[in-house]
Write an enzyme that holds these catalytic residues in place. Structure first.
Site, short mmCIF file in Angstrom:
data_model
loop_
_atom_site.label_atom_id
_atom_site.label_comp_id
_atom_site.label_asym_id
_atom_site.label_seq_id
_atom_site.Cartn_x
_atom_site.Cartn_y
_atom_site.Cartn_z
N CYS A 45 14.67 79.92 -0.96
CA CYS A 45 14.65 80.56 0.36
C CYS A 45 15.89 81.42 0.44
CB CYS A 45 14.65 79.48 1.44
SG CYS A 45 15.01 80.06 3.11
N THR A 47 18.08 81.44 2.55
CA THR A 47 19.25 80.67 3.01
C THR A 47 20.02 80.07 1.82
OG1 THR A 47 18.08 80.22 5.06
CG2 THR A 47 19.98 78.83 4.58
N GLU A 68 13.57 73.64 -0.06
CA GLU A 68 12.14 73.86 0.20
C GLU A 68 11.39 73.25 -0.99
OE1 GLU A 68 10.96 77.79 2.15
OE2 GLU A 68 9.77 77.91 0.35
N CYS A 100 18.16 59.37 18.57
CA CYS A 100 19.40 60.00 19.07
C CYS A 100 19.10 60.76 20.37
CB CYS A 100 19.99 60.94 18.02
SG CYS A 100 19.06 62.48 17.81
N CYS A 103 16.69 63.73 19.74
CA CYS A 103 15.29 63.34 19.52
C CYS A 103 14.65 62.83 20.80
CB CYS A 103 15.20 62.29 18.42
SG CYS A 103 15.45 62.97 16.76
N ARG A 115 23.53 64.88 11.01
CA ARG A 115 23.92 66.28 10.88
C ARG A 115 25.36 66.47 10.44
NH1 ARG A 115 24.97 70.45 9.63
NH2 ARG A 115 24.37 72.52 10.36
N CYS A 175 10.32 74.67 4.47
CA CYS A 175 11.12 75.61 5.26
C CYS A 175 10.35 76.83 5.77
CB CYS A 175 12.38 76.08 4.51
SG CYS A 175 13.39 77.20 5.51
P1 NAD Z 1 13.74 87.92 2.76
O1 NAD Z 1 14.98 88.41 2.11
O2 NAD Z 1 12.56 87.60 1.91
O3 NAD Z 1 13.25 88.99 3.85
C1 NAD Z 1 14.08 89.86 4.57
C2 NAD Z 1 13.34 91.20 4.82
O4 NAD Z 1 14.15 92.01 5.70
C3 NAD Z 1 13.10 92.07 3.57
O5 NAD Z 1 11.74 92.47 3.56
C4 NAD Z 1 14.02 93.28 3.77
O6 NAD Z 1 13.50 94.50 3.22
C5 NAD Z 1 14.11 93.37 5.28
N1 NAD Z 1 15.30 94.05 5.82
C6 NAD Z 1 16.58 93.97 5.37
N2 NAD Z 1 17.39 94.70 6.17
C7 NAD Z 1 16.62 95.25 7.12
C8 NAD Z 1 16.88 96.09 8.25
N3 NAD Z 1 18.12 96.52 8.53
N4 NAD Z 1 15.85 96.45 9.05
C9 NAD Z 1 14.58 96.05 8.77
N5 NAD Z 1 14.28 95.23 7.71
C10 NAD Z 1 15.28 94.86 6.90
O7 NAD Z 1 14.17 86.62 3.59
P2 NAD Z 1 13.32 85.36 4.12
O8 NAD Z 1 13.32 84.26 3.09
O9 NAD Z 1 12.05 85.85 4.70
O10 NAD Z 1 14.29 84.85 5.29
C11 NAD Z 1 14.58 85.69 6.39
C12 NAD Z 1 15.78 85.16 7.17
O11 NAD Z 1 15.43 83.95 7.84
C13 NAD Z 1 17.01 84.83 6.32
O12 NAD Z 1 18.16 85.19 7.06
C14 NAD Z 1 16.94 83.31 6.20
O13 NAD Z 1 18.23 82.77 5.96
C15 NAD Z 1 16.41 82.96 7.57
N6 NAD Z 1 15.75 81.65 7.74
C16 NAD Z 1 16.00 80.97 8.90
C17 NAD Z 1 15.35 79.77 9.17
C18 NAD Z 1 15.57 79.06 10.46
O14 NAD Z 1 15.20 77.88 10.56
N7 NAD Z 1 16.14 79.68 11.48
C19 NAD Z 1 14.47 79.26 8.22
C20 NAD Z 1 14.22 80.00 7.05
C21 NAD Z 1 14.86 81.19 6.82
N1 AHE Z 2 25.37 76.50 7.78
C1 AHE Z 2 24.89 77.70 8.39
C2 AHE Z 2 23.72 77.41 9.31
C3 AHE Z 2 22.50 77.93 8.70
C4 AHE Z 2 21.32 77.72 9.63
O1 AHE Z 2 21.31 78.19 10.76
N2 AHE Z 2 20.34 77.02 9.13
C5 AHE Z 2 19.08 76.86 9.81
C6 AHE Z 2 18.05 76.64 8.78
S1 AHE Z 2 17.90 77.99 7.67
C7 AHE Z 2 16.71 77.47 6.62
O2 AHE Z 2 16.43 78.42 5.72
C8 AHE Z 2 19.08 75.64 10.73
O3 AHE Z 2 18.15 74.87 10.77
N3 AHE Z 2 20.08 75.49 11.53
C9 AHE Z 2 20.23 74.36 12.37
C10 AHE Z 2 21.26 73.40 11.82
O4 AHE Z 2 21.48 72.34 12.39
O5 AHE Z 2 21.84 73.76 10.79
C11 AHE Z 2 25.96 78.40 9.17
O6 AHE Z 2 25.88 79.62 9.25
O7 AHE Z 2 26.86 77.69 9.67
ZN ZN Z 3 15.00 78.07 4.19
#
Ligand code: NAD
Ligand code: AHE
Ligand code: ZN
Length: 375
Positions: A45, A47, A68, A100, A103, A115, A175
């Site tokens: 992933c 991340t 993942e 917790c 939850c 965590r 993920c």
């Molecule tokens: P990825 O790298 O496969 O996809 C990113 C996409 O963004 C690419 O298609 C790229 O061309 C595009 N991009 C880059 N810069 C851009 C811009 N300025 N404008 C428009 N498009 C642009 O990544 P992914 O695996 O799909 O993950 C996406 C994001 O989500 C990452 O930051 C990852 O860390 C995060 N993530 C968060 C969680 C969560 O729980 N919040 C879970 C999984 C992934």
């Molecule tokens: N350690 C990072 C935090 C990254 C982050 O936000 N992780 C997401 C999952 S990304 C999966 O691809 C998340 O679940 N956050 C909630 C948590 O408790 O971490 C930073 O930037 O500090």
């Molecule tokens: Zn992930």
């Protein structure tokens, strides 16, 4: 092997950005409340790449990345009742203890039980790692560390799944797939007819498109700086494509003009703070909601005029799509088995763990959605 140290292969990240090294590592037996899992398949992933890059404030080295994955329980520690050796499982970086404050609140999927340990790369019991190489500890990552043939996780971080499910596919339910679907279904709660904009058409953005389509969105506008992404994106439900590079005006203005005042929901799936701003500002006055999914580097901050919120736009974020991991990952597995959600379509490459550096190169080149590694 129960109760014994296991020696196995793992990809060790010794330093930020330095190639991962496949090493023979030692994995200690699970202690009370812990589960040792034989990982069979793990995907990559974005991340993982983020933490490896050194920009994650919680990043620790040396560590074993990966979050993942899917595997089979090898042994369990004292007091573990919900899984036993032989169970098929998905390790979950977002735990669910059901006890917790978080939850019990019913308001969030975040769990507080382990965590602090998972953020510090250790196990809760003794604040130590179960991984070592020649006696030197290697840190855990996100409480999962799946770039290894064996890992040890907290019992509250293990989802037991249908043993019939193909592990080389359902590993994605660790993920990317839950994150995108849940962002739409749980966090935004997109309703039929809604206009949706998705920034970033990587795996997560495409899953958001799939989720928005299933929720009955009327228009799904994909935004990416790589125009090659559009052909693929259509297959996941994206109906229109916008490349910010084709316009002189700010992308938020382009979207507002295209949608008679703005979108109902937007999703940032990149991790870029200026795109996060654009994603908020392209939302419709009065109700438009923007969900942040992308993870931004240490030191990065978001900004906008408070007036954007005063006039009714809502800024939200989501972790693991708001899904309760142990309760709902098995349900997502069942949905996949009934062909109600996609997984196979997101897997563009299959390799072995020995090829992990090549797999990361592919991710950075952009020609790859998910790459699944056989461990
Ligand atoms: P990825 O790298 O496969 O996809 C990113 C996409 O963004 C690419 O298609 C790229 O061309 C595009 N991009 C880059 N810069 C851009 C811009 N300025 N404008 C428009 N498009 C642009 O990544 P992914 O695996 O799909 O993950 C996406 C994001 O989500 C990452 O930051 C990852 O860390 C995060 N993530 C968060 C969680 C969560 O729980 N919040 C879970 C999984 C992934
Ligand atoms: N350690 C990072 C935090 C990254 C982050 O936000 N992780 C997401 C999952 S990304 C999966 O691809 C998340 O679940 N956050 C909630 C948590 O408790 O971490 C930073 O930037 O500090
Ligand atoms: Zn992930």
């Amino acid at each position: 092997t129960q109760g014994q140290v296991i020696t196995c292969k793992a990809a060790v990240a010794y330093e930020p950005n330095k190639p991962l090294v496949i090493e023979d590592i030692q994995v200690a037996p699970p202690q009370a409340g812990e589960v040792r899992i034989k990982i069979l398949f793990t995907a990559l992933c974005h991340t993982d790449a983020y933490t490896w890059s050194g920009k994650d404030p919680e990043g620790l080295f040396p560590c074993i990345l990966g979050h993942e994955a899917a595997g089979i329980v090898e042994s369990v520690g004292e007091g573990v009742t919900e899984v036993q050796p032989g169970d098929h499982v998905i390790p979950c970086y977002q735990a669910e203890c059901r006890e917790c404050k978080f939850c019990k609140s019913g308001k969030t999927n975040l769990c507080g039980k382990v965590r602090t340990a998972t953020g510090a790369g250790v196990m809760m019991n003794d604040r130590k790692s179960r991984f070592s190489i020649n006696g030197k500890p290697i840190y855990h990552f996100m409480g999962t560390s799946t770039f290894s043939q064996y890992t040890v996780v907290h019992d509250v971080s293990v989802a037991k799944i249908d043993p019939q499910a193909p592990l080389d596919k359902v590993c994605l339910l660790g993920c990317g797939v839950p994150t995108g679907l849940g962002a739409v279904w749980n966090t935004a709660k997109v309703e039929p007819g809604a206009i949706v904009a998705i920034f970033g058409l990587g795996t997560v953005g495409l899953v958001v498109a799939e989720g928005a389509k299933s929720a009955g969105a009327s228009r799904i506008i994909g935004v990416d700086i790589d125009s090659k992404k559009f052909d693929v994106a259509k297959k996941f439900g994206v109906t229109e494509f916008v490349n910010p590079k084709d316009y002189d005006k700010p992308i938020q203005q382009v979207l507002v003009d295209l949608t008679d005042g703005g979108v109902d929901y937007s999703f940032e799936c990149i991790g870029n703070v200026s795109v996060m701003r654009a994603a908020l500002e392209c939302c419709h006055k009065g109700w438009g909601t923007s969900v942040i999914i992308g993870v931004a580097a240490s030191g990065q901050e978001i900004s906008t005029r408070p007036f954007q919120l005063v006039t009714g736009r809502v800024w939200k974020g989501t972790a693991f799509g708001g899904f309760k991991s142990r309760s709902q990952v098995p349900w997502l597995v069942d949905k996949y088995m009934k062909k109600e959600i996609k997984i196979d379509e997101y897997i563009t490459h299959n390799m072995t763990i020995g090829e992990i550096n090549k797999a990361f190169d592919l991710m950075h080149e952009g020609g790859c959605l998910r790459c699944v590694l056989k461990t």
